[in-house]
Design an enzyme around this catalytic site. Structure first.
Site, mmCIF file in Angstrom:
data_model
loop_
_atom_site.group_PDB
_atom_site.id
_atom_site.type_symbol
_atom_site.label_atom_id
_atom_site.label_comp_id
_atom_site.label_asym_id
_atom_site.label_seq_id
_atom_site.Cartn_x
_atom_site.Cartn_y
_atom_site.Cartn_z
ATOM 1 N N GLU B 286 0.821 -1.204 0.000
ATOM 2 C CA GLU B 286 0.000 0.000 0.000
ATOM 3 C C GLU B 286 0.863 1.265 0.000
ATOM 4 O OE1 GLU B 286 -4.138 -0.381 1.670
ATOM 5 O OE2 GLU B 286 -3.226 0.910 3.175
ATOM 6 N N GLU B 289 2.216 1.580 -3.439
ATOM 7 C CA GLU B 289 1.148 2.043 -4.323
ATOM 8 C C GLU B 289 0.887 3.535 -4.103
ATOM 9 O OE1 GLU B 289 -2.574 -0.002 -3.700
ATOM 10 O OE2 GLU B 289 -3.629 1.212 -5.199
ATOM 11 N N CYS B 306 -8.362 -1.935 3.841
ATOM 12 C CA CYS B 306 -8.312 -3.100 4.751
ATOM 13 C C CYS B 306 -9.664 -3.426 5.345
ATOM 14 C CB CYS B 306 -7.379 -2.877 5.915
ATOM 15 S SG CYS B 306 -6.087 -1.748 5.610
ATOM 16 N N SER B 326 -7.320 1.982 -2.641
ATOM 17 C CA SER B 326 -6.111 1.204 -2.914
ATOM 18 C C SER B 326 -6.507 -0.180 -3.412
ATOM 19 C CB SER B 326 -5.292 1.088 -1.631
ATOM 20 O OG SER B 326 -4.408 -0.013 -1.719
ATOM 21 N N LYS B 365 -15.655 -9.432 7.442
ATOM 22 C CA LYS B 365 -14.622 -10.331 6.912
ATOM 23 C C LYS B 365 -15.253 -11.623 6.397
ATOM 24 C CE LYS B 365 -10.842 -7.922 7.600
ATOM 25 N NZ LYS B 365 -10.041 -7.434 6.467
ATOM 26 N N GLU B 368 -16.179 -10.582 3.052
ATOM 27 C CA GLU B 368 -14.973 -10.429 2.231
ATOM 28 C C GLU B 368 -14.444 -11.794 1.776
ATOM 29 O OE1 GLU B 368 -11.358 -7.633 3.176
ATOM 30 O OE2 GLU B 368 -10.738 -9.679 3.603
ATOM 31 N N GLU B 373 -13.787 -11.899 -6.678
ATOM 32 C CA GLU B 373 -13.344 -11.090 -7.824
ATOM 33 C C GLU B 373 -11.932 -11.473 -8.225
ATOM 34 O OE1 GLU B 373 -16.503 -9.580 -6.000
ATOM 35 O OE2 GLU B 373 -14.686 -8.834 -5.074
ATOM 36 N N CYS B 518 -10.937 -1.556 14.222
ATOM 37 C CA CYS B 518 -11.246 -2.982 14.441
ATOM 38 C C CYS B 518 -11.410 -3.349 15.912
ATOM 39 C CB CYS B 518 -10.156 -3.850 13.851
ATOM 40 S SG CYS B 518 -9.681 -3.360 12.203
#
Lengths: 166, 593
Positions: B286, B289, B306, B326, B365, B368, B373, B518
């Site tokens: 990250e 990036e 995240c 990101s 999560k 996720e 994808e 979190c």
């Protein structure tokens, strides 16, 4: 009362949408006018289907669930269109004591829909109403404004079936 | 600041002075008296609906019941919080709630941690069936991958509704119908999977009863553990180590890394790894990036990726801004990707036999993990099962593991070594701070002194934090990076509106779906409202993470030797083609309606 959502396909016109958008524009962003917009929308479309509630939610920037919550809270809002034949059975005191509930239940069973709903073919809609001023004829039902009195469940069923056969 | 006007009143004969506008409930707390509540969530749900907090207000000799959570104090007020009438009223209210409640208390997921059950016990509601009569029946909504809603256990307190709208800016649930038919659901009675729910799980944490709960995946994990063919490995997110102790009665903010690792080994996981390692990998990707995008002015600000609740939020509500996010996978995703490629290869395992579990403070999560994808191995999920901290606690209890007796264990190599930068991912601002530690040293070519390693401007539990970070370049210039950190989606929404209108020009933005990050995720151990209303659990748990960071030998992601080895032996360098292929992903615009 639990309101069931109609599965009848939405048939809104561009003219109707334009009218509704004008109503929403008239609120100038005042979200407290939600009920007013919903009343106007019901005037325009006759009921508040998914597509109309989404237009209101997007247009007024309020959550769709909020629109739906209001629509299901107030008896005045309909989630189903009116049928070609609008059946309204009186459950007012006089009719009720003379067995209107049984009449209602029989008609509901015959049509396969509950109060506030419309048959999938759009032919009949059913409502329970309070006193129509014809207590002498109790129990009564109205179909498109015409009063049918001194009903029994069987009589009511026959009337419905004869219209259905038309 | 204008001077506060004090109001004097008597509560149970005790004189109390509190500022004007204080509620009776808060005034009573000042006098050392706790008034029970059910619907009240401080600053979020203050509607006086449940009537559990009623107290007697004496006016001219007559006593009236008022709702203490919303009723403001007035001069000379006389309040009784424990009179026989009050106690009787609370008891009756509880009995009325029970009359329309599915009493599955023996097997309910919240048994022992249910606010309704606790109050019934406290008020000695012996006759739970006093008002038995009509019982509403509702189908359980199990459409979403992360949770169940059982309206037959709902007490209509609206805490979930308030959190969904006021904290998370989603408003996908609300009260439908009226009277005895009133129930909490989505528009047009759609399932949660069919509306713009971001799976954050804050509603579950807010629920006083078992009406809302995470989807329990413990059996799936037990089955894998009992399958001799499977290599079952687990990663544990940073926040779990500062939450899991609460499942076993430890104080909020207990750091239990060692015990957690030992318990996982006893449960039978073949390898116990640390998501902190993957968080370090995330930072490498990250930060690289970001620096590239910063140089090329490519879709700035760049936002973090995240938090799966946040990612789903922007996909639903601001899809036009998706290019800002990101492309780096979350630490959970990166771990799964590496486990099924690099690690399977290294161990000589068939990736299809690797069962990758993650312990997360998060319900999103679970969602996720079902995103397909871009998985590292075609046709295989990166992650096979996600356990929330609560489910992990359940598994440990079920297997008879004696928590208090557990020794301090250590993570396995090679993914067991995480830096302090990885550990602070669990607190709002932590990802930003971790990225800045690396970006600063990469750009400047200088090592930050240890006492400059704490970017305190991005710490703290405020909803939105902003800072300008100056980084000297080797050419003698100074790069000023405008950063912002937001947690709680209502704050994310504000940031997105600023980005859209151009009002603020940030370069790098960290966003966490849950308020406080979190540590306060939808998968955390559930603390009752009575605790949450008066204790900032986000702050206490975050402090534990910062203590952990301070005590770790490595505090910068790029100094993690396992990370360096990973790049040298497998990926090449951060942002390489192979890294892009395995550790990056794509997002999809979603329709709200």
């Amino acid at each position: 009362m639990h309101k069931n959502v109609s599965k009848i396909p939405f048939k809104g016109t561009p003219e109707q949408k334009e009218k509704l958008m004008a109503v929403i524009a008239g609120t100038n962003g005042d979200k407290s006018l939600l009920m007013h917009v919903m009343q106007e929308a019901q005037e325009i479309y006759g009921y508040l289907p998914y597509e109309v509630q989404v237009m209101i939610a997007e247009g007024m920037d309020v959550p769709l669930e909020k629109v739906f919550g209001v629509a299901t809270f107030y008896a005045q809002f309909a989630l189903s269109p009116k049928g070609e034949y609008d059946v309204s059975i009186c459950l007012g005191t006089a009719c009720y004591v003379r067995g209107a509930q049984a009449v209602f239940d029989e008609v509901s069973k015959t049509l396969g829909i509950g109060a506030g709903e419309c048959t999938p073919d759009g032919k009949f809609s059913l409502d329970a109403c309070r006193c129509v001023g014809a207590c002498g004829l109790a129990p009564v039902m109205m179909i498109n404004g015409e009063v049918y009195g001194r009903l029994t469940p069987e009589k009511a069923k026959e009337i419905i079936e004869s219209i259905a056969a038309k | 600041m204008s001077e506060e006007k004090l109001v004097n009143l008597k509560i149970n004969g005790i004189d109390v002075s509190v500022p004007e506008g204080t509620t009776v409930l808060l005034a009573a707390r000042k006098a050392g008296i706790r008034i029970p509540t059910l619907c009240w969530l401080k600053d979020i749900n203050e509607i006086g609906a449940c009537r559990i907090c009623v107290v007697e207000n004496e006016v001219k000799g007559a006593r009236k019941l008022i709702a203490a959570c919303t009723f403001p104090v007035s001069e000379g007020m006389v309040i009784y919080t424990n009179s026989p009438k009050v106690i009787e009223s609370r008891k009756t209210t509880l009995q009325l709630l029970l009359s329309n409640h599915k009493m599955e208390c023996l097997s309910c997921v919240r048994s022992g941690n249910c606010e309704l059950q606790a109050l019934c016990k406290e008020y000695g509601v012996e006759d739970a069936h006093r008002f038995d009569g009509f019982r509403s029946t509702w189908a359980i909504d199990d459409s979403a991958p992360h949770m169940y809603r059982d309206n037959e256990k709902c007490i209509l307190c609206r805490r979930c509704v308030a959190v969904c709208s006021k904290t998370q800016a989603c408003s996908v649930i609300g009260a439908n119908d009226r009277g005895i038919d009133t129930h909490i659901a989505c528009a047009f009675e759609r399932g949660l999977a069919d509306v713009a729910c971001v799976s954050c799980g804050q509603c579950i944490v807010a629920c006083p009863t078992g009406a809302l709960s995470e989807k329990d995946d413990t059996q799936k994990v037990f089955d894998a553990l009992n399958d001799p063919k499977k290599h079952v490995i687990i990663q544990t997110a940073p926040s779990v180590r500062v939450q899991l102790g609460e499942e076993f009665g430890m104080p909020i903010g207990s750091l239990v890394t060692g015990k957690m690792v030992s318990s996982l080994r006893m449960l039978g996981f073949e390898k116990v790894f640390d998501t902190n390692f993957a968080a370090d990998m995330t930072i490498m990707e990250e930060a690289t990036e970001f620096l590239k995008r910063y140089k090329e002015k490519d879709n700035l600000p760049m936002t973090t990726s995240c938090s799966p609740g946040w990612v789903k939020y922007i996909e639903y509500y601001y899809p036009e801004l998706l290019p800002h996010v990101s492309s780096t996978k979350s630490p959970q995703g990166i771990f799964g990707s590496i486990a099924k490629t690099y690690y399977a290869e290294k161990m000589g395992w068939d990736p299809a036999d690797v069962f990758c579990v993650s312990a997360m403070p998060c319900t999103a999560k679970k969602f996720e993990a079902q995103r397909y994808e871009h998985t590292a191995v075609k046709g295989l999920p990166d992650i096979d099962a996600v356990l929330t901290t609560r489910e992990l606690g359940r598994m440990i209890r079920k297997m008879g593991i004696m928590w208090d007796e557990l020794p301090e264990g250590e993570f396995d190599a090679p993914f067991g070594l995480g830096s302090g930068a990885g550990t602070i991912f669990g607190a709002t601002g932590g990802v930003m701070e971790a990225a800045l530690r690396t970006a600063y040293e990469v750009v400047s070519g200088q090592k930050l002194p240890d006492d400059k390693l704490d970017f305190t401007a991005v710490r703290g539990t405020q909803g939105i934090k902003e800072a300008d970070i100056d980084i000297p370049t080797p050419e003698g210039e100074t790069l000023t990076i405008h950063v912002a950190v937001a947690s709680g989606l209502v704050n994310a929404k504000q940031i997105l509106e600023w980005i859209k209108s151009g009002e603020k020009n940030y370069d790098f933005v960290e966003i966490m779906a849950c308020p406080g990050g979190c540590v306060n995720g939808g998968g955390q151990p559930i603390q009752p409202a009575d605790v949450r209303n008066f204790t900032d659990i986000r702050k206490i748990r975050a402090e534990a993470l910062y203590r952990d960071d301070l005590g770790l030998p490595i505090r910068r992601s790029h100094e993690n030797p396992d990370v360096t080895a990973m790049y040298e032996g497998f990926f090449g360098e951060p942002g390489s083609e192979k890294a892009e292929e395995i550790m990056h992903t794509v997002y999809i615009p979603r329709k709200q309606y």
